[in-house]
Design a protein around this motif. Structure first.
Motif, PDB file in Angstrom:
ATOM      1  N   LEU A 114       0.696  -1.102  -0.090  1.00 25.67           N
ATOM      2  CA  LEU A 114      -0.049  -0.008  -0.019  1.00 25.67           C
ATOM      3  C   LEU A 114       0.748   1.215  -0.056  1.00 25.67           C
ATOM      4  CD1 LEU A 114      -2.555  -1.246   2.759  1.00 25.67           C
ATOM      5  CD2 LEU A 114      -2.727  -1.509   0.333  1.00 25.67           C
ATOM      6  N   GLY A 115       0.559   2.301  -0.789  1.00 29.77           N
ATOM      7  CA  GLY A 115       1.470   3.569  -0.937  1.00 29.77           C
ATOM      8  C   GLY A 115       2.705   3.361  -1.376  1.00 29.77           C
ATOM      9  N   ALA A 116       2.699   2.501  -2.452  1.00 26.81           N
ATOM     10  CA  ALA A 116       3.937   2.045  -3.093  1.00 26.81           C
ATOM     11  C   ALA A 116       4.805   3.028  -3.807  1.00 26.81           C
ATOM     12  CB  ALA A 116       3.592   0.896  -4.000  1.00 26.81           C
ATOM     13  N   GLY A 117       4.115   3.974  -4.100  1.00 22.89           N
ATOM     14  CA  GLY A 117       4.862   5.144  -4.750  1.00 22.89           C
ATOM     15  C   GLY A 117       5.412   4.608  -6.248  1.00 22.89           C
ATOM     16  N   HIS A 118       6.807   4.784  -6.576  1.00 22.56           N
ATOM     17  CA  HIS A 118       7.167   4.530  -7.862  1.00 22.56           C
ATOM     18  C   HIS A 118       7.731   3.063  -7.632  1.00 22.56           C
ATOM     19  CE1 HIS A 118      11.147   5.567  -6.366  1.00 22.56           C
ATOM     20  NE2 HIS A 118      10.537   6.681  -6.282  1.00 22.56           N
TER      21      HIS A 118
ATOM     22  N   ALA B 263       3.623  -1.669   4.025  1.00 15.02           N
ATOM     23  CA  ALA B 263       3.463  -0.378   3.815  1.00 15.02           C
ATOM     24  C   ALA B 263       4.529   0.837   4.313  1.00 15.02           C
ATOM     25  CB  ALA B 263       1.923   0.124   4.230  1.00 15.02           C
ATOM     26  N   ASN B 264       5.568   1.133   3.620  1.00 16.36           N
ATOM     27  CA  ASN B 264       6.641   1.988   3.897  1.00 16.36           C
ATOM     28  C   ASN B 264       6.314   3.457   3.856  1.00 16.36           C
ATOM     29  OD1 ASN B 264       9.278   2.422   5.107  1.00 16.36           O
ATOM     30  ND2 ASN B 264       9.524   3.304   3.066  1.00 16.36           N
ATOM     31  N   LEU B 265       5.991   4.181   4.936  1.00 17.19           N
ATOM     32  CA  LEU B 265       5.766   5.303   5.011  1.00 17.19           C
ATOM     33  C   LEU B 265       4.588   5.937   4.323  1.00 17.19           C
ATOM     34  CD1 LEU B 265       9.394   7.069   3.894  1.00 17.19           C
ATOM     35  CD2 LEU B 265       8.238   7.012   6.396  1.00 17.19           C
ATOM     36  N   LEU B 266       3.386   4.917   4.567  1.00 17.79           N
ATOM     37  CA  LEU B 266       2.165   5.378   4.263  1.00 17.79           C
ATOM     38  C   LEU B 266       1.220   5.754   5.351  1.00 17.79           C
ATOM     39  CD1 LEU B 266      -0.233   5.434   2.074  1.00 17.79           C
ATOM     40  CD2 LEU B 266      -0.803   3.237   2.880  1.00 17.79           C
ATOM     41  N   LEU B 267       1.380   4.924   6.574  1.00 13.78           N
ATOM     42  CA  LEU B 267       0.211   5.288   7.583  1.00 13.78           C
ATOM     43  C   LEU B 267       0.666   6.649   8.105  1.00 13.78           C
ATOM     44  CD1 LEU B 267      -0.146   2.273   7.175  1.00 13.78           C
ATOM     45  CD2 LEU B 267      -0.515   2.401   9.723  1.00 13.78           C
ATOM     46  N   ASN B 268       1.745   7.276   7.942  1.00 11.02           N
ATOM     47  CA  ASN B 268       2.024   8.614   8.513  1.00 11.02           C
ATOM     48  C   ASN B 268       1.699   9.616   7.622  1.00 11.02           C
ATOM     49  OD1 ASN B 268       4.700   7.349   7.408  1.00 11.02           O
ATOM     50  ND2 ASN B 268       5.088   9.357   7.205  1.00 11.02           N
ATOM     51  N   MET B 269       1.142   9.325   6.687  1.00 13.52           N
ATOM     52  CA  MET B 269       0.419  10.332   5.465  1.00 13.52           C
ATOM     53  C   MET B 269      -0.838  11.215   6.332  1.00 13.52           C
ATOM     54  SD  MET B 269       2.325  10.461   2.999  1.00 13.52           S
ATOM     55  CE  MET B 269       3.742  10.203   4.110  1.00 13.52           C
ATOM     56  N   ALA B 270      -1.671  11.753   5.439  1.00 17.06           N
ATOM     57  CA  ALA B 270      -2.661  12.789   5.964  1.00 17.06           C
ATOM     58  C   ALA B 270      -3.805  12.068   6.175  1.00 17.06           C
ATOM     59  CB  ALA B 270      -2.737  13.932   4.839  1.00 17.06           C
TER      60      ALA B 270
ATOM     61  N   ASP C 115      -6.998   4.515  -3.437  1.00 20.38           N
ATOM     62  CA  ASP C 115      -6.851   5.246  -2.164  1.00 20.38           C
ATOM     63  C   ASP C 115      -7.282   4.590  -1.103  1.00 20.38           C
ATOM     64  OD1 ASP C 115      -7.323   7.508  -0.335  1.00 20.38           O
ATOM     65  OD2 ASP C 115      -7.905   8.868  -1.461  1.00 20.38           O
ATOM     66  N   VAL C 116      -6.365   4.737   0.056  1.00 16.08           N
ATOM     67  CA  VAL C 116      -6.603   3.712   1.093  1.00 16.08           C
ATOM     68  C   VAL C 116      -7.724   4.025   1.941  1.00 16.08           C
ATOM     69  CG1 VAL C 116      -4.488   2.367   1.093  1.00 16.08           C
ATOM     70  CG2 VAL C 116      -4.647   4.457   2.476  1.00 16.08           C
ATOM     71  N   ARG C 117      -8.128   5.224   1.618  1.00 10.65           N
ATOM     72  CA  ARG C 117      -9.383   5.845   2.526  1.00 10.65           C
ATOM     73  C   ARG C 117     -10.593   4.930   2.267  1.00 10.65           C
ATOM     74  NH1 ARG C 117      -6.649  10.100   1.559  1.00 10.65           N
ATOM     75  NH2 ARG C 117      -5.759  11.336   3.356  1.00 10.65           N
ATOM     76  N   ASP C 118     -10.369   4.395   0.889  1.00 11.73           N
ATOM     77  CA  ASP C 118     -11.616   3.407   0.537  1.00 11.73           C
ATOM     78  C   ASP C 118     -11.251   2.061   0.899  1.00 11.73           C
ATOM     79  OD1 ASP C 118     -12.603   5.555  -0.619  1.00 11.73           O
ATOM     80  OD2 ASP C 118     -11.537   5.190  -2.624  1.00 11.73           O
TER      81      ASP C 118
END
Ligand SMILES: C[S@@+](CC[C@H](N)C(=O)[O-])C[C@H]1O[C@@H](n2cnc3c(N)ncnc32)[C@H](O)[C@@H]1O
Length: 228
Positions: free
Chosen positions: A48-52, A115-122, A98-101
């Motif tokens: 999740l939130g894998a970026g590039h 998930a690296n550096l995803l849970l600390n997003m907005a 979008d992980v809000r869904d």
């Protein structure tokens, strides 16, 4: 919703301006995830939130099948392109999400989530709890969730502009610094296997690994027990 949309645009244009934004080297958390997933005999991962895709590609090079998601189509295009260049496209798939869904997989169908550096997003705390509950729902019993977040031990946590609900902002990017209590709160129905502070570049971080317990092992709270 406005914050979410603004953050999505912010990330998308950051990836467009600077392809390979996070570099080609895998994160420290990805190295740890390889050990954890390998030890559990797992060979497929939902990221999740894998970026590039620096970590998705690394996991694929280690032999894992990876389904990578992010809410930036620009980042996912870069990931797909690199997977193709490396001949890894049979092992890496990528989808906009979008992980809000709710997470797309059905209940108890996934072996590992990273998930690296995803849970600390907005995310508000309530969005965070829903996200972790969704990861719990899709994992099979015995499934493993490895994530890494910014730590409140990082000096930046005091210098960034403070917003509501524990969030803060820097350079247009909104995020949250985690303390160990928040990690433990989010781990409540889980077995918390690891909570390790570490440094990566200039960031102070927390690495978390937790396992979904089989239903029979989850301690069930009941008002009757509490009244004794
Ligand atoms: C700090 S970057 C980390 C990227 C990648 N995990 C890495 O370590 O290279 C955070 C990522 O989370 C994604 N993201 C942020 N909020 C998201 C959301 N609500 N749903 C899905 N992805 C999100 C961003 O697009 C960005 O790619």
């Amino acid at each position: 919703m406005e914050l979410a949309r603004a953050q999505q645009e912010q990330w998308d244009s950051a990836y467009a301006r600077r392809p390979c934004l996070h570099g080609a080297e895998p994160s420290a958390a990805a190295h740890r995830a390889v050990q954890r997933f390998g030890a559990a005999g797992i060979d497929d991962v939902l990221e999740l939130g894998a970026g590039h895709g620096r970590d998705a590609l690394f996991l694929a090079r280690q032999g894992f099948s990876v389904h990578a998601t992010d809410f930036s189509e620009t980042a996912l295009d870069q990931l797909r392109h690199q997977a193709q260049r490396e001949g890894l496209d049979d092992r890496v798939t990528a989808a906009l999400h979008d992980v809000r869904d709710p997470l797309p997989p059905a209940d108890a169908t996934v072996n590992a989530v990273f998930a690296n550096l995803l849970l600390n997003m907005a995310f508000t705390e309530s969005e965070l709890r829903s996200l972790v509950a969704e990861v719990h729902r899709v994992l099979c019993p015995g499934g493993v969730f490895v994530y890494a977040v910014w730590s409140t031990a990082d000096d930046c946590s005091r210098h960034w502009q403070q917003l509501d609900d524990g969030l803060c902002m820097h350079d247009g990017f909104v995020g949250r610094f985690f303390d160990q209590d928040l990690v433990r709160t989010l781990a409540e129905p889980w077995q918390l296997d690891e909570l390790t502070p570490y440094d990566e570049g200039q960031r102070r971080m927390l690495l978390v690994a937790m396992t979904k317990l089989p239903a029979a092992q989850v301690a069930v709270w009941s008002p009757t027990e509490m009244s004794h």
